[in-house]
Design a protein around this motif. Structure first.
Motif, PDB file in Angstrom:
ATOM      1  N   GLU A  33       0.843  -1.196   0.000  1.00 37.10           N
ATOM      2  CA  GLU A  33       0.000   0.000   0.000  1.00 37.10           C
ATOM      3  C   GLU A  33       0.876   1.243   0.000  1.00 37.10           C
ATOM      4  O   GLU A  33       1.904   1.291   0.691  1.00 37.10           O
ATOM      5  CB  GLU A  33      -0.907   0.010   1.237  1.00 37.10           C
ATOM      6  CG  GLU A  33      -1.795   1.251   1.346  1.00 37.10           C
ATOM      7  CD  GLU A  33      -2.686   1.234   2.584  1.00 37.10           C
ATOM      8  OE1 GLU A  33      -3.918   1.274   2.429  1.00 37.10           O
ATOM      9  OE2 GLU A  33      -2.129   1.168   3.705  1.00 37.10           O
ATOM     10  N   HIS A  34       0.453   2.226  -0.763  1.00 28.47           N
ATOM     11  CA  HIS A  34       1.081   3.552  -0.689  1.00 28.47           C
ATOM     12  C   HIS A  34      -0.022   4.562  -0.449  1.00 28.47           C
ATOM     13  O   HIS A  34      -1.036   4.572  -1.142  1.00 28.47           O
ATOM     14  CB  HIS A  34       1.837   3.904  -1.978  1.00 28.47           C
ATOM     15  CG  HIS A  34       2.586   5.208  -1.853  1.00 28.47           C
ATOM     16  ND1 HIS A  34       2.006   6.429  -2.112  1.00 28.47           N
ATOM     17  CD2 HIS A  34       3.863   5.479  -1.462  1.00 28.47           C
ATOM     18  CE1 HIS A  34       2.878   7.394  -1.905  1.00 28.47           C
ATOM     19  NE2 HIS A  34       4.018   6.839  -1.510  1.00 28.47           N
ATOM     20  N   ARG A  35       0.181   5.393   0.555  1.00 29.54           N
ATOM     21  CA  ARG A  35      -0.852   6.346   0.934  1.00 29.54           C
ATOM     22  C   ARG A  35      -0.257   7.732   1.111  1.00 29.54           C
ATOM     23  O   ARG A  35       0.857   7.885   1.622  1.00 29.54           O
ATOM     24  CB  ARG A  35      -1.519   5.893   2.241  1.00 29.54           C
ATOM     25  CG  ARG A  35      -2.751   6.694   2.605  1.00 29.54           C
ATOM     26  CD  ARG A  35      -3.563   6.022   3.714  1.00 29.54           C
ATOM     27  NE  ARG A  35      -2.985   6.166   5.027  1.00 29.54           N
ATOM     28  CZ  ARG A  35      -2.456   5.186   5.732  1.00 29.54           C
ATOM     29  NH1 ARG A  35      -2.415   3.957   5.225  1.00 29.54           N
ATOM     30  NH2 ARG A  35      -1.948   5.393   6.926  1.00 29.54           N
ATOM     31  N   ALA A  36      -1.001   8.741   0.673  1.00 32.83           N
ATOM     32  CA  ALA A  36      -0.623  10.131   0.882  1.00 32.83           C
ATOM     33  C   ALA A  36      -1.828  10.874   1.444  1.00 32.83           C
ATOM     34  O   ALA A  36      -2.910  10.843   0.856  1.00 32.83           O
ATOM     35  CB  ALA A  36      -0.173  10.776  -0.429  1.00 32.83           C
ATOM     36  N   GLU A  37      -1.639  11.505   2.589  1.00 33.20           N
ATOM     37  CA  GLU A  37      -2.695  12.289   3.214  1.00 33.20           C
ATOM     38  C   GLU A  37      -2.294  13.762   3.195  1.00 33.20           C
ATOM     39  O   GLU A  37      -1.173  14.105   3.591  1.00 33.20           O
ATOM     40  CB  GLU A  37      -2.932  11.854   4.660  1.00 33.20           C
ATOM     41  CG  GLU A  37      -3.475  10.440   4.799  1.00 33.20           C
ATOM     42  CD  GLU A  37      -3.869  10.126   6.243  1.00 33.20           C
ATOM     43  OE1 GLU A  37      -3.755  11.027   7.096  1.00 33.20           O
ATOM     44  OE2 GLU A  37      -4.295   8.994   6.498  1.00 33.20           O
ATOM     45  N   THR A  38      -3.205  14.607   2.754  1.00 37.33           N
ATOM     46  CA  THR A  38      -2.941  16.042   2.663  1.00 37.33           C
ATOM     47  C   THR A  38      -3.978  16.800   3.473  1.00 37.33           C
ATOM     48  O   THR A  38      -5.183  16.645   3.257  1.00 37.33           O
ATOM     49  CB  THR A  38      -2.990  16.526   1.204  1.00 37.33           C
ATOM     50  OG1 THR A  38      -2.041  15.784   0.432  1.00 37.33           O
ATOM     51  CG2 THR A  38      -2.656  18.014   1.123  1.00 37.33           C
ATOM     52  N   PHE A  39      -3.518  17.600   4.407  1.00 41.78           N
ATOM     53  CA  PHE A  39      -4.378  18.498   5.166  1.00 41.78           C
ATOM     54  C   PHE A  39      -4.071  19.916   4.736  1.00 41.78           C
ATOM     55  O   PHE A  39      -2.908  20.335   4.715  1.00 41.78           O
ATOM     56  CB  PHE A  39      -4.139  18.332   6.669  1.00 41.78           C
ATOM     57  CG  PHE A  39      -5.020  19.206   7.522  1.00 41.78           C
ATOM     58  CD1 PHE A  39      -6.366  18.911   7.689  1.00 41.78           C
ATOM     59  CD2 PHE A  39      -4.499  20.327   8.163  1.00 41.78           C
ATOM     60  CE1 PHE A  39      -7.179  19.707   8.481  1.00 41.78           C
ATOM     61  CE2 PHE A  39      -5.305  21.128   8.954  1.00 41.78           C
ATOM     62  CZ  PHE A  39      -6.648  20.817   9.113  1.00 41.78           C
ATOM     63  N   GLU A  40      -5.110  20.639   4.382  1.00 42.94           N
ATOM     64  CA  GLU A  40      -4.929  21.982   3.836  1.00 42.94           C
ATOM     65  C   GLU A  40      -5.736  22.986   4.640  1.00 42.94           C
ATOM     66  O   GLU A  40      -6.902  22.761   4.970  1.00 42.94           O
ATOM     67  CB  GLU A  40      -5.363  22.010   2.370  1.00 42.94           C
ATOM     68  CG  GLU A  40      -5.102  23.325   1.660  1.00 42.94           C
ATOM     69  CD  GLU A  40      -5.464  23.268   0.193  1.00 42.94           C
ATOM     70  OE1 GLU A  40      -5.280  24.286  -0.505  1.00 42.94           O
ATOM     71  OE2 GLU A  40      -5.946  22.215  -0.261  1.00 42.94           O
TER      72      GLU A  40
END
Length: 901
Positions: free
Chosen positions: A474-481
């Motif tokens: 699994e590859h995951r990217a989480e972005t909080f803006e």
């Protein structure tokens, strides 16, 4: 086109594509099939095909579509609370962002200690980070489950066990997998209307589900669900004592501060919020092209607006707006450029400003007092426009040549956005030029997941079954803006230096220094195995390595489990696992300023990321690390499942030890820390500085950005995320059911569910610079009921159906609106609230016309039970304790019509 607009387009295009693929749609009557527990196939907690819920080492609750729909509630969180006794969620009144997305707790842990899946794929997080969540949920950052319509679900699978080694971060308390309907025909339509016994809280919803065939490849399906509804707020207020004092003093302007369409005889509205234009659409589709390959996709798009009232701002003593000395004098602003206005002092005696001086100031164009435009004070209205969208696409099947090796390759994108607003308030530092309505800005969360999963049944002569092997990546990217709000919402106006608070009062706008995109990336590999060692012994094992290469590095976790069939009616089971929860990008970079009630007084409160300039300064002063580390857990469970005398019974004990829990810490004296550190760095500070002057000096020294500290002259409470404490949570879950017949031609199902959960803070961080207060520790341990239970009877007789449910809620403890900061006080609270146990009763009756249309009527909380009244209600205006586990609105009745084709 920005990413948010692109996401909306992708989600809607996916649904449109599915519709386009159905050229010859037909509707058929759906069938309901009664199945034995051994035949309920689950996908959660195991990667073996055709595994039943009754044969897993860990306890799994399966909630079918009928149980989901026959609850008299459209909010999925409330439905889960009714069905899973260790699941808790309460109504959120004046709690800032938690009002928009309610935090929920499984097994007494934080909301983000439960992993949420949709069709087995990780669900994206909400943009909301809870700040005021009754202690337990403070700082939680989890998904928004409420956007999923109940009518869209085939079943809900609740794995009550640690599963981080199987699914990754967050799966400490357990896993909840929402499985979408996959019917290729049939339709369900439903309309509901309800209202509280007091005549408020009106709620209506319209929902539909349609299953359609897809005439492509070997023939697939497309299933669409949609729902639209609105919910009115409730008013459970009492008139505050300070309002009564103003009335007695002759202030008639304070008696009616109703805003928008809300009309009430109390000044401050306290109750459940309004939910407007709440609509959602979910689609689920699959197209098998051969035995080796199947294309699948599902996704959603949802919007809603949530709005509620904040606390009353007293026109005599509200700090930073009306007074800065507790109401002895009014705060008067000098509007001249050089301070030559010579504005007089307005004394306040017995809640009455001196009328002569007040008139003098009002007539002078060089002087200003907010009583001129807001003589009765004001009540801000806070809310947000929420938007949620997601799309999942994938290919699955079996590799050719009969190898038995199955694969699943998928990509998931999800996004949640909260665009805040606050109306009927002021930016006091702008004086008479202040707007009354503000756009403070937006939080946006987006998740990208790429998964590759393989499974294989290895034939052997040693064991009673193939060895189930699973391997995945699994590859995951989480972005909080954080997106900047309108300038006026964060402006530091010309009157700020005179003691008037800056930014939109109640919820300060986001500034350019706060704004930005904050990304966290990780990859993971896992190995999972499960097999029947003998006909009676099942073994399960899993190991997972996960590396958060943009933040703290890697972690390795494992799980062992076993099930033993003693005989035909008794199974023993147990698991042991290690787990973790990674700090999210939002928790590491969250920044906000709100106004909250503390000890009966309104006070601005800020959360500052330690990675910011001011946060780094404080971290240096305290000697703590600016980076958060993962929570680490050890999870043990043991239990049994039996079927004796026609009674299905499961009893499971669990013990979860969690170290370094991620949470918003207790408030700190940031002002003192910053001033002391700045002074040590040689920055000149004025003698006996006011807060504003001190912060201005720090700003001039380049240590912090003053605009981060909205409401600076009375902002003395700050907090930040920490890993400061550890807990042990243990409990027992009991689930039992029996089918029986009261008389010929009838059928009755009795279901009992019971949970006991005990949380103990094993390390309060007393040796750290930011320990838990005693009050916060008490809330972590006792804010949720230690015992919960329900007894449900479902009775069927031809076209008639009836439901009776008895709910038991144990006692709990609450600090008076977060007054948790003094360890010298009993239980750490100046105003502790002890709430005893309560019982509520739900009823529902239904009649089916011609096997297609059901007429349904029911009531929740039939006897209008409410929690004990808050003994401090006259101080803040709310009639009941804020964290009541079954709400505070009292009885609620409803009517439904459901048609199935």
């Amino acid at each position: 086109m920005d990413k948010a607009s692109l996401m909306r387009g992708v989600a809607l295009a996916t649904i449109s594509f599915q519709l386009f693929c159905v050229p010859n749609a037909s509707l058929a009557q759906s069938e309901r099939i009664d199945i034995d527990d051994d035949d309920i196939i689950i996908t959660t907690g195991t990667r073996r095909s055709a595994r039943s819920a009754a044969n897993t080492p860990a306890p799994i609750d399966v909630i079918g579509s009928d149980e989901v729909l026959n609850q008299g509630d459209t909010d999925l969180l409330n439905i889960l609370r009714n069905s899973v006794p260790s699941f808790n969620v309460n109504t959120q009144p004046i709690t800032v962002a938690a009002t928009l997305v309610r935090p929920a707790n499984l097994r007494g842990l934080s909301p983000d200690n439960t992993l949420v899946l949709l069709n087995g794929k990780r669900r994206h997080r909400s943009a909301i980070i809870t700040r005021f969540g009754g202690g337990i949920s403070d700082g939680a950052h989890g998904p928004d489950v409420s956007v999923i319509p109940a009518i869209a679900l085939k079943q809900i699978e609740v794995l009550r066990d640690g599963a981080a080694s199987q699914y990754g971060s967050d799966a400490i308390a357990g896993v909840i997998n929402f499985v979408l309907r996959d019917d290729a025909d049939g339709a369900i339509f439903e309309a509901e209307y309800g209202q509280t016994y007091q005549g408020d809280g009106d709620q209506y919803s319209l929902s539909a589900n349609v299953g359609l065939p897809i005439n492509i490849g070997q023939g697939g399906f497309m299933n669409i669900s949609a729902e639209y509804g609105e919910t009115d707020g409730t008013i459970r207020s009492v008139q505050r004592s300070d309002v009564l004092g103003l009335n007695e003093a002759g202030n008639t302007a304070v008696t009616d501060l109703s805003v928008n369409t809300v009309t009430t005889d109390v000044t401050q509205i306290w109750g459940q919020p309004e939910v407007n234009d709440d609509y959602t659409i979910f689609a689920n589709a699959a197209i098998p092209f051969s035995e080796q390959i199947e294309f699948y996709t599902f996704g959603n798009y949802a919007e809603r607006q949530v709005e509620g009232s904040f606390f009353f701002r007293n026109p005599n003593n509200r700090s930073g707006i009306f007074s800065n000395d507790g109401g002895e004098t009014l705060l008067v602003g000098d509007l001249t450029a050089n301070g030559s206005g010579a504005c007089p002092t307005i004394n306040v005696t017995n809640n009455v400003p001196d009328p002569v001086t007040l008139a003098q100031v009002s007539a002078d164009p060089n002087c200003f007092v907010f009583n001129e435009i807001l003589p009765g004070g004001f009540v801000p209205r806070f809310g947000g426009n929420l938007e949620d969208s997601s799309v999942v696409v994938g290919l699955r099947g079996e590799l050719p040549m009969g190898t038995g090796l199955t694969y699943d390759v998928s990509y998931t994108y999800g996004q949640n956005e909260a665009d805040f607003f606050i109306n009927n308030t002021v930016n006091a530092s702008l004086g008479p030029d202040t707007p009354r309505d503000f756009d403070p800005g937006t939080y946006r969360q987006s998740d990208d997941n790429f998964n590759v999963d393989f499974a294989y049944g290895l034939a052997n002569n040693l064991f009673a079954s193939d060895i189930g092997l699973a391997l995945g990546f699994e590859h995951r990217a989480e972005t909080f803006e954080i997106i900047v709000g309108e300038p006026a919402s964060s402006a530091i106006g010309p009157l700020a230096s005179q003691g008037f608070s800056s930014s939109s009062n109640g919820f300060g706008g986001f500034t350019a220094s706060q704004a930005g995109e904050f990304v966290q990336k990780n990859y993971a590999v896992y190995f999972d195995t499960e097999t029947d060692i003998t006909e009676d012994l099942v073994f399960q094992g899993a190991v997972r390595y996960e590396d958060f290469y943009t933040s703290f590095g890697g972690t390795l976790n494992y799980k062992l489990g076993a099930l033993y069939r003693v005989n035909d009616w008794l199974r023993l089971r147990s698991t042991y696992s290690t787990g973790f929860r990674a700090p999210t990008s939002g928790q590491q970079n969250f920044s906000a300023v709100n106004t909250a009630l503390s000890g009966g007084l309104l006070q601005d409160s800020g959360t500052v990321p330690l990675t910011s300039a001011a946060g780094q300064l404080v971290a240096d002063a305290l000697g703590i690390d600016t980076a958060l580390s993962p929570e680490e857990s050890k999870n043990f469970s043991v239990g049994f499942a039996s079927n004796l005398g026609g009674i299905d019974l499961t009893v499971d004990y669990f013990n979860i030890r969690t170290e370094g829990r991620i949470s918003i810490g207790d408030d700190q004296d940031f002002f003192g820390l910053l001033v002391a550190t700045a002074d040590a760095n040689g920055i000149a500070l004025p003698t006996n500085p006011t807060t504003f002057q001190a912060l201005t000096a720090l700003d001039a020294g380049g240590i912090l950005n003053l605009s981060d500290f909205a409401g600076s002259e009375d902002l003395v409470r700050f907090n930040f995320f920490t890993n400061a404490f550890s807990t042990r949570t243990q409990g027992i879950d009991v689930v039992a059911s029996k089918n029986f017949q009261i008389y010929n031609g009838s059928s009755t199902i009795a279901a009992l569910a019971f949970n006991w959960t005990d949380t103990n803070v094993t390390d309060a961080g007393r040796d750290t610079p930011a320990p838990l207060s005693l009050g916060r520790q008490e809330e972590l341990e006792d804010n949720l009921p230690a015992t919960r239970g329900s007894l449900t009877l479902n009775h069927f007789d031809g076209p008639f159906r009836g439901l009776v449910r008895l709910n038991y809620w144990g006692s709990y403890f609450e600090c008076y609106l977060g007054d948790t900061g003094d360890n010298s006080l009993p239980r750490g609270c100046g105003s502790p609230i002890e709430v005893g146990d309560d019982v509520t009763v739900d009823l529902e009756a239904a009649y089916t016309l011609k096997e297609r249309v059901q007429l349904i009527a029911g009531a929740q909380n039939v006897f209008d039970t409410v929690p004990v009244e808050n003994p401090f209600a006259n101080r803040f205006g709310g009639q009941f304790p804020t964290t009541s586990p079954f709400g505070f609105s009292g009885g609620y009745y409803y009517f439904k019509v459901r048609a199935e084709f």
